[in-house]
Design a protein around this motif. Sequence first.
Motif, PDB file in Angstrom:
ATOM      1  N   ASN A 425       0.863  -1.149   0.041  1.00  0.00           N
ATOM      2  CA  ASN A 425      -0.075  -0.237  -0.096  1.00  0.00           C
ATOM      3  C   ASN A 425       1.054   1.340   0.087  1.00  0.00           C
ATOM      4  O   ASN A 425       0.678   2.065  -0.645  1.00  0.00           O
ATOM      5  CB  ASN A 425      -0.981   0.022   1.128  1.00  0.00           C
ATOM      6  N   ILE A 426       1.932   1.107   0.757  1.00  0.00           N
ATOM      7  CA  ILE A 426       3.080   2.294   0.819  1.00  0.00           C
ATOM      8  C   ILE A 426       3.509   2.694  -0.540  1.00  0.00           C
ATOM      9  O   ILE A 426       3.536   3.800  -1.227  1.00  0.00           O
ATOM     10  CB  ILE A 426       3.894   2.057   1.910  1.00  0.00           C
ATOM     11  N   HIS A 427       3.698   1.523  -1.275  1.00  0.00           N
ATOM     12  CA  HIS A 427       4.397   1.798  -2.448  1.00  0.00           C
ATOM     13  C   HIS A 427       3.405   2.358  -3.604  1.00  0.00           C
ATOM     14  O   HIS A 427       3.818   2.983  -4.244  1.00  0.00           O
ATOM     15  CB  HIS A 427       4.798   0.056  -3.328  1.00  0.00           C
ATOM     16  N   TYR A 428       2.290   1.796  -3.260  1.00  0.00           N
ATOM     17  CA  TYR A 428       1.261   2.328  -4.159  1.00  0.00           C
ATOM     18  C   TYR A 428       1.033   3.880  -4.054  1.00  0.00           C
ATOM     19  O   TYR A 428       1.100   4.592  -5.043  1.00  0.00           O
ATOM     20  CB  TYR A 428      -0.342   1.703  -4.051  1.00  0.00           C
ATOM     21  N   TYR A 429       0.953   4.143  -2.993  1.00  0.00           N
ATOM     22  CA  TYR A 429       0.965   5.739  -2.723  1.00  0.00           C
ATOM     23  C   TYR A 429       1.965   6.594  -3.130  1.00  0.00           C
ATOM     24  O   TYR A 429       1.996   7.586  -3.587  1.00  0.00           O
ATOM     25  CB  TYR A 429       0.430   5.844  -1.177  1.00  0.00           C
ATOM     26  N   GLU A 430       3.165   5.921  -2.948  1.00  0.00           N
ATOM     27  CA  GLU A 430       4.303   6.547  -3.268  1.00  0.00           C
ATOM     28  C   GLU A 430       4.401   6.928  -4.849  1.00  0.00           C
ATOM     29  O   GLU A 430       4.812   7.881  -5.294  1.00  0.00           O
ATOM     30  CB  GLU A 430       5.526   5.731  -2.907  1.00  0.00           C
ATOM     31  N   LYS A 431       4.036   5.859  -5.634  1.00  0.00           N
ATOM     32  CA  LYS A 431       3.921   5.818  -6.995  1.00  0.00           C
ATOM     33  C   LYS A 431       3.084   6.848  -7.496  1.00  0.00           C
ATOM     34  O   LYS A 431       3.215   7.725  -8.133  1.00  0.00           O
ATOM     35  CB  LYS A 431       3.554   4.540  -7.731  1.00  0.00           C
ATOM     36  N   CYS A 432       1.809   7.156  -6.735  1.00  0.00           N
ATOM     37  CA  CYS A 432       0.955   8.046  -7.260  1.00  0.00           C
ATOM     38  C   CYS A 432       1.322   9.304  -6.686  1.00  0.00           C
ATOM     39  O   CYS A 432       1.273  10.281  -7.599  1.00  0.00           O
ATOM     40  CB  CYS A 432      -0.480   7.811  -6.369  1.00  0.00           C
ATOM     41  N   GLN A 433       2.063   9.511  -5.561  1.00  0.00           N
ATOM     42  CA  GLN A 433       2.601  10.859  -5.328  1.00  0.00           C
ATOM     43  C   GLN A 433       3.581  11.330  -6.406  1.00  0.00           C
ATOM     44  O   GLN A 433       3.556  12.670  -6.593  1.00  0.00           O
ATOM     45  CB  GLN A 433       3.013  10.526  -3.894  1.00  0.00           C
ATOM     46  N   ALA A 434       4.360  10.414  -6.623  1.00  0.00           N
ATOM     47  CA  ALA A 434       5.247  10.711  -7.858  1.00  0.00           C
ATOM     48  C   ALA A 434       4.912  11.316  -9.275  1.00  0.00           C
ATOM     49  O   ALA A 434       5.100  11.940  -9.658  1.00  0.00           O
ATOM     50  CB  ALA A 434       6.308   9.537  -8.134  1.00  0.00           C
ATOM     51  N   ALA A 435       3.586  10.511  -9.334  1.00  0.00           N
ATOM     52  CA  ALA A 435       2.955  10.784 -10.688  1.00  0.00           C
ATOM     53  C   ALA A 435       2.521  12.296 -10.594  1.00  0.00           C
ATOM     54  O   ALA A 435       2.776  13.110 -11.452  1.00  0.00           O
ATOM     55  CB  ALA A 435       1.789   9.889 -10.988  1.00  0.00           C
ATOM     56  N   TRP A 436       1.818  12.717  -9.518  1.00  0.00           N
ATOM     57  CA  TRP A 436       1.216  14.152  -9.319  1.00  0.00           C
ATOM     58  C   TRP A 436       2.325  14.925  -9.105  1.00  0.00           C
ATOM     59  O   TRP A 436       2.024  16.348  -9.688  1.00  0.00           O
ATOM     60  CB  TRP A 436       0.313  13.976  -8.089  1.00  0.00           C
ATOM     61  N   GLU A 437       3.371  14.685  -8.318  1.00  0.00           N
ATOM     62  CA  GLU A 437       4.612  15.728  -8.290  1.00  0.00           C
ATOM     63  C   GLU A 437       5.201  15.934  -9.752  1.00  0.00           C
ATOM     64  O   GLU A 437       5.440  17.218  -9.949  1.00  0.00           O
ATOM     65  CB  GLU A 437       5.681  15.247  -7.115  1.00  0.00           C
ATOM     66  N   SER A 438       5.287  15.054 -10.581  1.00  0.00           N
ATOM     67  CA  SER A 438       5.892  15.444 -11.593  1.00  0.00           C
ATOM     68  C   SER A 438       5.113  16.255 -12.689  1.00  0.00           C
ATOM     69  O   SER A 438       5.543  17.128 -13.528  1.00  0.00           O
ATOM     70  CB  SER A 438       6.234  14.064 -12.494  1.00  0.00           C
ATOM     71  N   LEU A 439       3.694  16.035 -12.224  1.00  0.00           N
ATOM     72  CA  LEU A 439       2.671  17.166 -12.960  1.00  0.00           C
ATOM     73  C   LEU A 439       2.900  18.291 -12.682  1.00  0.00           C
ATOM     74  O   LEU A 439       2.844  19.467 -13.277  1.00  0.00           O
ATOM     75  CB  LEU A 439       1.353  16.375 -12.814  1.00  0.00           C
TER      76      LEU A 439
END
Lengths: 456, 431
Positions: A425-439
Amino acid sequence: MSVGAPRGLASSGQKPITEILHPLSAADEPPLSPVPDVTVGGHNPSSGAADKDAGLTNGTPVETSSPASASSLFNRLQLDDEPDADAEAEADAHDPYASTETRDLFVTVDDPKKHVSTMETYITYRVSTKTTRIEFDLPEYSVRRRYQDFDWLRIKLEDSQPTHLIPPLPEKFVMKGVVDRFSEEFVETRMKALDKFLKRVADHPVLSFNPHLNAFLSAKDLNKRQGLALLTKVGESVKQVAGGYKLRARPAEFCAMGEYLDTFCQKLGTIDRIAQRILKEQTEYLTELREYGAVYSSWAGSEDELRRPLEGVAGSVSSCCGALEDLSENMSQDFLPVLREYVLYTDSMKNVLRKRDQSQAEYEGRLEAAVLRRQEDRTPVPVEVEKCQDKVECFNADLKADWERWQSNKRQDFKQLLTGMADKNIHYYEKCQAAWESLIALLQDKQTEDKTNETN
Amino acid sequence: MSGQVGTANPKLHEKKCVSSFSLLTCSVMFQMVEEGSTLLRRMEISVAEAEKRSGKNSVNMQETFTVYLIETRPMDAIAEGRNPAPDSLWRRYSEFELLRNYLLVTYPFIVVPPLPEKRAEFVWHKLSADNMDPDFVERRRVGLENFLLRVASHPILSNDKILYHFLTEVGGSLSFQSRTADSRLRALSATFRVRNPDKRFVDMKHYSDELQSHTSQLLRARARVADRLYGVYKVHGNYGRVFSEWSAIEKEMGDGLQSAGHHMDAYAASIDDILEEEEHYADQLKEYLFYAEALRAVCRKHELTQFELEMATQDLVSKKQQREELATGIVRTFSFKGMTNKLFGQEAPEQREARLKLLEELIAEGEESVKEKTAECEEHVEGGWVDMQRFKEQKDKDLREALINYAIMQISMCKKGIQVWSNAKECFLKM
């Protein structure tokens, strides 16, 4: 297991070295007889420990008058081990099978391959063994086994070690036609469960010395029929227990075990249902999320300045979808199967408890009969009754030891399982966070770019 | 934050902190104040509160409705450091509607800012569709304030007298406007064919359709996503319960399980705030959904004026033709008069003179009409094009900000998720 004395004992009962062929020797070797001549008379191979006084030569079956006492000695030694075993497990929180000096038998199940013959199609797995035990002739083995073979091993272990808890196998039959027996996911899941099973057996201080395990790990070709014949004698003794004896009073500690198992099973079932429900909700969320992302893309088509930001959002949403897919896959492939396997494990434990009850019932029944007879004609308490008593004591001791091991394993396994779930679950949120931060980085770059254009 | 430079009144300021970020960010507001917006420069405007009232409506039935408090303060007084009490009056939603309709009709070349929705739409299951629901009322209050700020910062709209009266005086000066507003509005929705519309307006109308379609699709999809996400989070709450029950039969594992269960409960509860914040994003999208309609109205008005011009021009041309025929006796095109002349003989010269004179008058009128309508059309095109450009810039900036804020919201949600699961993981490790 650092138990010194039992290691070279009869329980492993190896065939004389001359009879075992090197697995890598010429192809047209005769099929090996996998089961060493272990059982003679009333010798209980599960005791694993001969009488202290008996000669302990490799391969020599030892006649003992009371295997139970030997067993209890063994178990006492085993119990001493427990704290060490626990400490070992603590130290290797991530990989309970990573060894320290005491472990001397390592097994792995991997490399699934499909075999197609005219009669059937099936999967085999590679079973690799590394060991320093003298019961094995070679330090390394590599054989191929199919599910049937694992099943055979389990039945053999159950029959030959009725007082011990045998770890469960994954489900034998897959029905519904919905499940593809040859899909990567199914094979992968099954393989992990088989690996777990074998590791648990190899880890067990008594089961790991079982000759059937040895054969399973080392023989080029399992000759099941031969093994079957040799063990019927033992099987019979187990079956006798299933007579019509009623248990009077189960000792408190076993009652507690039974209650615990019932509640535990219930909770496992609930967790399983919750996890499934989460999976279902996540799947539906994923579907909606995909459509949601698509709307951003199509909107981008009618904009000029906003095109990149909108496409950026669509991209981030898409990344989140990918991350969610991974999470769901993990849950269904790693989490749920292990959970379900524990239900099977719990059932196995309950079974052993039942067998213990029956054994106690038999003893009490026979004793009662014998006492009555003695009152009538003063015949001494027959040997069988004594043997029953021994069996019960042996059973109780084995069970208690196995219970402790089971509890300890359960704690480790669930710690690992739940920690794994949290990690995913942590990895899932980390990936999502990275996606939005790059945006945001993308959009803010554009903003500063615009500002410089304006001032120029 | 809502267009004021330095809010001295703490009560107002507090309200702003809670709500205004959602629709207009600081930078956008400052921009509004600076770019020649007159009224907003002179006046601090806010919709501070909402209250329920009961009263009799037009058909003498008892009804409950909400009124909103409009507060205004002169900007110079604030700048000087004085802290005067604001002037205030209560108005209800329907009055805002009257104001807007008036603006639509009076400034047909302006893309008039929209009002917040009349009824709650695009609700997902947890949201209430009830107009009296406090969350709905609160979001509407924010929306109304946003409307006033946009209007008051518009270079042209902000100078309107009626607007000023709306903000500062109680009274029914709005009511008489409503009848004219209705009829003109109805005209805007009729269909007719235009021969030579300005291509830019045609394209813009097409764009407004796209904008409307995309924003409404997005709102619907977002509501569905919110629904599903809610479900995912809430189911995790069950873990809390079962871990707690399980921990009761465990010895060493008990504490870790119990604590982890609490974190699962926290996780399940966190979705409520997350989704409430997202509603602000939805409101921003909705504003532009309705803005698309306003944009479309400007394009339609162009069609109308162009159509009327074309009709007037055509009418003039035919009248001139008639005159020519009458004067020369030559019939170029088929006409009823020409036919009757052939059939029944030409009319008497006096009659012809009379008719010619009438025609001349009509032609003169017609030329005036064409001149007027041409001017009207050109004015509309000019004003409309300028405002549509202004709107486009505003839209691009606003929506970009909205998207950035949305991304920020998502990041915050991810961080919360990581926090909770890390906490749970620690508990599991202690098992």
